[in-house]
Design a protein around this motif. Structure first.
Motif, mmCIF file in Angstrom:
data_model
loop_
_atom_site.group_PDB
_atom_site.id
_atom_site.type_symbol
_atom_site.label_atom_id
_atom_site.label_comp_id
_atom_site.label_asym_id
_atom_site.label_seq_id
_atom_site.Cartn_x
_atom_site.Cartn_y
_atom_site.Cartn_z
ATOM 1 N N VAL A 51 20.535 -63.302 0.086
ATOM 2 C CA VAL A 51 20.031 -64.333 -0.824
ATOM 3 C C VAL A 51 18.512 -64.213 -0.974
ATOM 4 C CG1 VAL A 51 19.774 -66.820 -1.171
ATOM 5 C CG2 VAL A 51 21.928 -65.894 -0.283
ATOM 6 N N THR A 52 17.821 -64.020 0.140
ATOM 7 C CA THR A 52 16.364 -63.870 0.100
ATOM 8 C C THR A 52 15.966 -62.636 -0.702
ATOM 9 O OG1 THR A 52 16.139 -64.957 2.251
ATOM 10 C CG2 THR A 52 14.287 -63.623 1.513
ATOM 11 N N PHE A 53 16.691 -61.552 -0.510
ATOM 12 C CA PHE A 53 16.417 -60.322 -1.256
ATOM 13 C C PHE A 53 16.543 -60.571 -2.761
ATOM 14 C CE2 PHE A 53 18.501 -56.515 -3.216
ATOM 15 C CZ PHE A 53 17.375 -55.714 -3.286
ATOM 16 N N ALA A 54 17.634 -61.216 -3.169
ATOM 17 C CA ALA A 54 17.831 -61.485 -4.597
ATOM 18 C C ALA A 54 16.754 -62.417 -5.130
ATOM 19 C CB ALA A 54 19.218 -62.089 -4.824
ATOM 20 N N ARG A 55 16.424 -63.430 -4.350
ATOM 21 C CA ARG A 55 15.399 -64.385 -4.774
ATOM 22 C C ARG A 55 14.042 -63.705 -4.902
ATOM 23 N NH1 ARG A 55 13.233 -69.323 -0.912
ATOM 24 N NH2 ARG A 55 11.893 -70.354 -2.440
ATOM 25 N N GLY A 56 13.678 -62.927 -3.895
ATOM 26 C CA GLY A 56 12.383 -62.253 -3.912
ATOM 27 C C GLY A 56 12.278 -61.222 -5.014
ATOM 28 N N LEU A 57 13.362 -60.465 -5.208
ATOM 29 C CA LEU A 57 13.354 -59.427 -6.238
ATOM 30 C C LEU A 57 13.191 -60.042 -7.618
ATOM 31 C CD1 LEU A 57 13.690 -56.315 -6.089
ATOM 32 C CD2 LEU A 57 16.062 -56.652 -6.767
ATOM 33 N N GLU A 58 13.887 -61.146 -7.846
ATOM 34 C CA GLU A 58 13.774 -61.827 -9.133
ATOM 35 C C GLU A 58 12.346 -62.328 -9.359
ATOM 36 O OE1 GLU A 58 15.983 -65.475 -11.585
ATOM 37 O OE2 GLU A 58 16.490 -65.064 -9.491
ATOM 38 N N LEU A 59 11.736 -62.893 -8.329
ATOM 39 C CA LEU A 59 10.386 -63.431 -8.447
ATOM 40 C C LEU A 59 9.369 -62.319 -8.679
ATOM 41 C CD1 LEU A 59 8.468 -65.866 -8.283
ATOM 42 C CD2 LEU A 59 8.377 -65.518 -5.806
ATOM 43 N N SER A 60 9.421 -61.273 -7.864
ATOM 44 C CA SER A 60 8.429 -60.201 -7.986
ATOM 45 C C SER A 60 8.569 -59.455 -9.305
ATOM 46 C CB SER A 60 8.553 -59.223 -6.803
ATOM 47 O OG SER A 60 9.814 -58.577 -6.809
ATOM 48 N N THR A 61 9.801 -59.283 -9.758
ATOM 49 C CA THR A 61 10.018 -58.599 -11.038
ATOM 50 C C THR A 61 9.483 -59.426 -12.193
ATOM 51 O OG1 THR A 61 12.002 -57.511 -10.154
ATOM 52 C CG2 THR A 61 11.752 -57.566 -12.543
ATOM 53 N N SER A 62 9.739 -60.732 -12.147
ATOM 54 C CA SER A 62 9.288 -61.597 -13.243
ATOM 55 C C SER A 62 7.769 -61.667 -13.324
ATOM 56 C CB SER A 62 9.859 -63.007 -13.067
ATOM 57 O OG SER A 62 9.310 -63.642 -11.923
ATOM 58 N N LEU A 63 7.084 -61.515 -12.175
ATOM 59 C CA LEU A 63 5.631 -61.614 -12.149
ATOM 60 C C LEU A 63 4.940 -60.260 -12.308
ATOM 61 C CD1 LEU A 63 5.199 -64.195 -9.246
ATOM 62 C CD2 LEU A 63 4.956 -64.607 -11.697
ATOM 63 N N GLY A 64 5.708 -59.180 -12.279
ATOM 64 C CA GLY A 64 5.111 -57.862 -12.417
ATOM 65 C C GLY A 64 4.464 -57.333 -11.154
ATOM 66 N N ALA A 118 4.262 -73.030 -7.829
ATOM 67 C CA ALA A 118 3.074 -72.940 -8.688
ATOM 68 C C ALA A 118 1.815 -72.702 -7.895
ATOM 69 C CB ALA A 118 2.927 -74.230 -9.497
ATOM 70 N N GLY A 119 1.945 -72.331 -6.646
ATOM 71 C CA GLY A 119 0.778 -72.138 -5.811
ATOM 72 C C GLY A 119 0.422 -70.668 -5.662
ATOM 73 N N ALA A 120 0.098 -70.283 -4.398
ATOM 74 C CA ALA A 120 -0.291 -68.900 -4.123
ATOM 75 C C ALA A 120 0.964 -68.053 -3.996
ATOM 76 C CB ALA A 120 -1.119 -68.838 -2.842
ATOM 77 N N ARG A 121 1.468 -67.607 -5.143
ATOM 78 C CA ARG A 121 2.771 -66.938 -5.122
ATOM 79 C C ARG A 121 2.704 -65.544 -4.511
ATOM 80 N NH1 ARG A 121 5.226 -68.664 -10.948
ATOM 81 N NH2 ARG A 121 3.063 -68.473 -11.579
ATOM 82 N N ALA A 122 1.529 -64.935 -4.474
ATOM 83 C CA ALA A 122 1.408 -63.664 -3.744
ATOM 84 C C ALA A 122 1.671 -63.899 -2.263
ATOM 85 C CB ALA A 122 0.021 -63.069 -3.955
ATOM 86 N N ASP A 123 1.098 -64.959 -1.710
ATOM 87 C CA ASP A 123 1.380 -65.306 -0.315
ATOM 88 C C ASP A 123 2.844 -65.682 -0.153
ATOM 89 O OD1 ASP A 123 -1.222 -64.866 0.501
ATOM 90 O OD2 ASP A 123 -1.843 -66.932 0.182
ATOM 91 N N ALA A 124 3.407 -66.405 -1.132
ATOM 92 C CA ALA A 124 4.811 -66.801 -1.044
ATOM 93 C C ALA A 124 5.716 -65.578 -1.006
ATOM 94 C CB ALA A 124 5.183 -67.701 -2.222
ATOM 95 N N MET A 125 5.390 -64.555 -1.786
ATOM 96 C CA MET A 125 6.228 -63.353 -1.770
ATOM 97 C C MET A 125 6.107 -62.605 -0.451
ATOM 98 S SD MET A 125 6.336 -61.815 -5.625
ATOM 99 C CE MET A 125 4.650 -62.127 -6.056
#
Length: 899
Positions: free
Chosen positions: A602-615, A574-581
């Motif tokens: 695993v990191t690729f799948a996790r990151g892709l899911e996060l970035s896609t969900s946030l647009g 819930a923080g600075a998710r741009a920095d987290a990505m």
């Protein structure tokens, strides 16, 4: 639901729940509708635990606390405070920060979760601990993430965690992988038994009516008879769901209370803190409420507690707006020492602009942002802006809200706020507005060139008039745009701006200019500068992100992984998710470089899911570009090409040079993997030309060994030799020990004399080798081939055996096959060299065994806390290693490996 020692109709659920005391499980979620008896069941568990010698810590979450990071965890940890001295210093600091005994940013989930696990172990030395959290659907996000982290890792700890969760209530709590116990309504016989036990004198007609309307809900069975007997219509309104009918029953009772007690109940409902020093003295002022069955419990601290959460909802819902504001104002006084709670109450109590209150609300927003609560901070900044009397302060606070929103991944919110700023200013000219608009443009659209022009123009026109913090943020943004462009012209414009304002910029910003820009010109000492910068105090999330970017450029990211892990654990929720990505991108690159390719998947799948969900479309393409390199090095050229084509089509029109660099690098790596050297040479020339290294394009020197190997293997020997010597002349080896190793290996590849053996020996024995196993394996393969061709078969076999082992452990079949063929030519039998089974990693073996047992990808993911897509990626790698093509063959293949 019956006496304290007997819960009517709940024997099966009680028997299953007490399994957390007997070792059948260490964590459980009890889930059911409002009023179905979760609290009674949890109280019974607590009673039994105490009777068996357990110590019990119980916490009831309230909706009013959801906005306060770590509010629930604070209360849960209070009974364990006396054991803190036994923790390691860094763990004690983490817990002290959450408890408010130390000042600092919120700790990472992993750090805090591990500290709590160790704290439970210490506290349970004499007797085990049971943590019971009721109404966990209202856990604040920060507490919920940490608590579920702990709950999933209790297998060896002498402690248990049980969560009560209301069905259908919106919640951020992620409880997948924790055992669930569903609590249904009582069956008709048990419902009648409970009703008769609690209301033995009911008339038969009223008894039948209660059973009909209560539909097996224990709370309704207990509360409805009085309302139905009094003729209240609230209990029998069929258009309302049962929880709302019960709430109306409580509203009817509230209407009969004295006004001072209703106000006292409103204070209790809005405050949210169920266990503290009893500042309100409510326990002595609620006799009528207690008699009405609205308040019947007291906390250990002496404060009254609502009989059921629906009473709290009824209290707030039935109060007038004026009364609610008065209560918030009183609570703001009570919570003067807590900046976030005070800000929340002041924001809710005030309806007209007031600069003093706006400032207090702003302080609360800043407090929330520092503690990783960006989702809480943004609305508080917006509220502070609405309460501002000074138009300049209003604009500043709105801009801060938009900035925090953009970094937290709340791009729609950020865009809306930019629109408000636009209307406020007449155009997008203020530095704060430009900055936030630029972040949205970059993250969502990848519009690097027009955004660079916008930020550059703002700095040139207004840089000398803006405050230092805004200046630094804009310069950092300009540097980021230049990095993503990898464009010579844009970088030169950026460097001129940095030089102009250098005296007002911090050391991290200047370091980024040198390390992420023309690195070869600043290579000497760059690694030491990065290491020193990490030791400086006071780094915020953005500083850590920038330093981590620099660390990857000088191949020292592995030395600073703890910073990355702490930041990721905190900011991704819930923080600075741009920095987290960005940190996830860097983690993916580190895992690629260091040979942790399964983790990279695993990191690729996790990151892709996060970035896609946030647009965040640009981040999505960055993940694809970086992971294409992993696929290419494994030999999955088709998979790498598929990712690369989508990236290229999107990035080329936007001038995102860094994406195009990595796409070309992946294509070069893939061609080398399958031995298509002419294609490899073509791709190498896309990155740079022989003997030169493009300024501001890091891939042009990072791929020096690939470039030279492609040239030698494709017959462009002179060009390859010129490139290897140019790397020495340009001091590429000064960038990092890894680059020194690769430059030495490139020289060895091109050396026509016996000196090549000495150079290869230096490269294969380099201290950087173990940290970069794929590089070491390829250099060993090249050295082994040279030794075999020059008659040193024994040395060749030793060197090539190491290459085969490294390639197999990495999971790169084409490279392993090539090394095995060379080993066979050096005198090792084909069976030994080629047919040895590829190794599965520990996680791959676990996934293979679960898949062989018949579990689906979704079921495997639930057990291992992976997404189904990640499981599928692992199986894609497992099948060729085991020589199978379907799940049906996994069981036999695994059995054969055990023989």
């Amino acid at each position: 639901m019956g006496s304290a020692n007997h819960l009517v109709g709940r024997s099966p659920q009680v028997d299953r729940l007490v399994g957390v005391l007997t070792g059948d499980g260490r964590a459980m979620v009890v889930e059911g509708d409002a009023g179905v008896g979760k609290t009674a069941l949890l109280q019974e568990l607590g009673r039994r635990a105490r009777a068996e010698g357990w110590r019990v810590a119980q916490c009831e979450c309230v909706e009013a606390e959801r906005a306060f990071p770590y509010a629930a965890l604070d209360r849960m940890l209070r009974p364990l405070e006396r054991y803190l001295h036994a923790l390691a210093d860094h763990q004690r600091r983490a817990v002290d920060t959450v408890l408010g005994r130390a000042v600092g940013d919120a700790p990472a989930v992993m750090t805090l979760g591990t500290a709590i696990l160790d704290l439970l172990v210490v506290a349970s030395a004499d007797s085990p601990w049971l943590l019971i959290v009721d109404d966990a659907q209202w856990l604040d996000s920060a507490s919920g993430v940490v608590l579920t982290f702990v709950a999933r890792r209790l297998s060896d700890a002498p402690a248990s965690v049980v969560l009560g969760l209301r069905t259908g209530e919106p919640t951020d709590l992620e409880v997948a992988g924790i055992e669930h116990l569903h609590l249904p309504p009582l069956d008709p016989r048990s419902a009648a038994e409970l009703l008769d036990a609690r209301h033995p004198d009911l008339a038969l007609s009223l008894r039948a009516e209660v059973l009909r309307w209560a539909v097996g809900n224990p709370l309704a069975l207990i509360e409805m008879p009085a309302s139905l007997a009094a003729g209240s219509p609230a209990a029998s309104r069929p258009e309302l769901p049962l929880p709302r009918r019960l709430e109306q029953v409580y509203v009817h009772r509230l209407d009969r209370l004295p006004q001072e007690e209703r106000f006292a109940l409103l204070l209790l409902a809005l405050d949210g803190v169920a266990e503290d020093e009893g500042e309100h003295d409510l326990a002595d002022r609620l006799d009528a409420a207690r008699a009405a069955g609205l308040v019947d419990r007291q906390t250990p601290a002496g404060r009254a507690s609502f009989r059921h959460p629906l009473v709290r909802s009824a209290v707030v819902g039935s109060a007038s707006a004026e009364l609610v504001r008065a209560a918030h104002l009183r609570l703001a006084e009570v919570r003067a020492g807590d900046p976030l709670r005070r800000a929340h109450h002041l924001a809710s109590a005030t309806i007209t602009p007031d600069e003093t209150i706006a400032h207090a609300v702003q302080l609360g927003a800043q407090h929330a942002s520092r503690r990783g609560g960006a989702a809480v901070a943004v609305p508080l900044f917006v509220r502070a802006a609405a309460l501002s009397e000074d138009p300049r302060q209003r604009e500043r606070r709105l801009a801060e809200a938009a900035f925090v929103a953009s970094h937290a991944g709340l791009l729609d919110d950020a865009a809306t706020l930019i629109g408000r700023l636009d209307r406020l200013n007449g155009d997008l000219v203020s530095p704060a507005t430009v900055m936030t608009d630029a972040y949205v443009r970059l993250h969502r659209d990848g519009a690097v060139i027009p955004t660079h022009r916008l930020v550059l123009d703002t700095l040139q026109r207004q840089g000398h008039d803006m405050d230092d913090e805004t200046l630094e943020r804009l310069v950092e943004l300009l540097l980021g745009l230049s990095m993503n462009s990898a464009d010579l012209v844009l970088w030169k414009q950026t460097e001129r701006v940095v030089d102009e304002f250098a005296g007002r910029l911090g050391p991290v910003t200047l370091l980024v200019r040198d390390v992420q820009g023309d690195l070869l010109r600043h290579a000497d000492g760059a690694r030491d500068r990065v290491a020193k910068a990490f030791t400086l105090p006071g780094h915020g999330p953005r500083d850590v992100t920038l330093l981590t970017i620099c660390a990857r450029s000088v191949d020292s990211l592995g030395e600073h992984r703890s910073f990355v892990e702490r930041m990721l654990a905190r900011e991704v929720e819930a923080g600075a998710r741009a920095d987290a990505m960005t940190l996830l991108h860097l983690t993916l690159l580190y895992q690629t470089d260091s040979g942790h390719w399964d983790d990279a998947a695993v990191t690729f799948a996790r990151g892709l899911e996060l970035s896609t969900s946030l647009g965040f479309e640009m981040y999505t393409h960055l993940y694809r570009a970086f992971y294409a390199r992993v696929l290419a090095q494994r030999g999955d050229v088709a998979g790498a090409r598929e990712l690369s084509l989508s990236v290229d089509a999107w990035a080329r029109a936007r001038g995102l040079g860094v994406l195009l660099e990595h796409v070309a690098g992946a294509a070069l790596a893939g061609s080398l993997a399958i031995g298509d050297y002419d294609a490899a040479w073509t791709h190498a020339l896309e990155i740079t030309s022989p003997g030169s290294f493009r300024r501001y394009v890091h891939e042009s020197f990072r791929c020096v060994f690939d470039f030279v190997e492609a040239g030698m293997a494709s017959g462009h020997v002179d060009e390859a030799r010129r490139h290897a010597h140019a790397a020495v002349d340009h001091h590429v080896g000064a960038v990092s020990p890894r680059m020194d190793m690769l430059c030495t290996a490139a020289l060895a590849l091109t050396e026509p004399t016996a000196e090549a053996d000495r150079l290869f020996a230096i490269a294969t024995g380099h201290s950087a080798g173990p940290s970069f196993p794929f590089d070491l394996a390829r250099i060993s393969l090249a050295h082994g081939r040279w030794l075999r061709r020059h008659g040193d078969l024994r040395g060749a076999r030793t060197t090539l055996s190491r290459a085969v082992e490294l390639f197999e452990s990495l999971g790169s079949p084409p490279w392993a096959d090539r090394a095995a063929r060379e080993l066979s030519l050096a005198g090792v039998s084909g069976d030994e060299a080629v047919d040895r089974p590829a190794r599965l990693t520990a996680q791959e073996l676990q996934i293979a065994e679960l898949a062989a047992s018949g579990l689906s990808n979704k079921q495997i993911g639930a057990q291992l806390y992976l997404s189904p897509r990640t499981v599928s990626t692992h199986l894609y790698r497992i099948f060729p290693k085991l020589g199978v093509s379907s799940r049906a063959s996994l069981r036999d293949a695994l059995a054969a490996r055990r023989l």
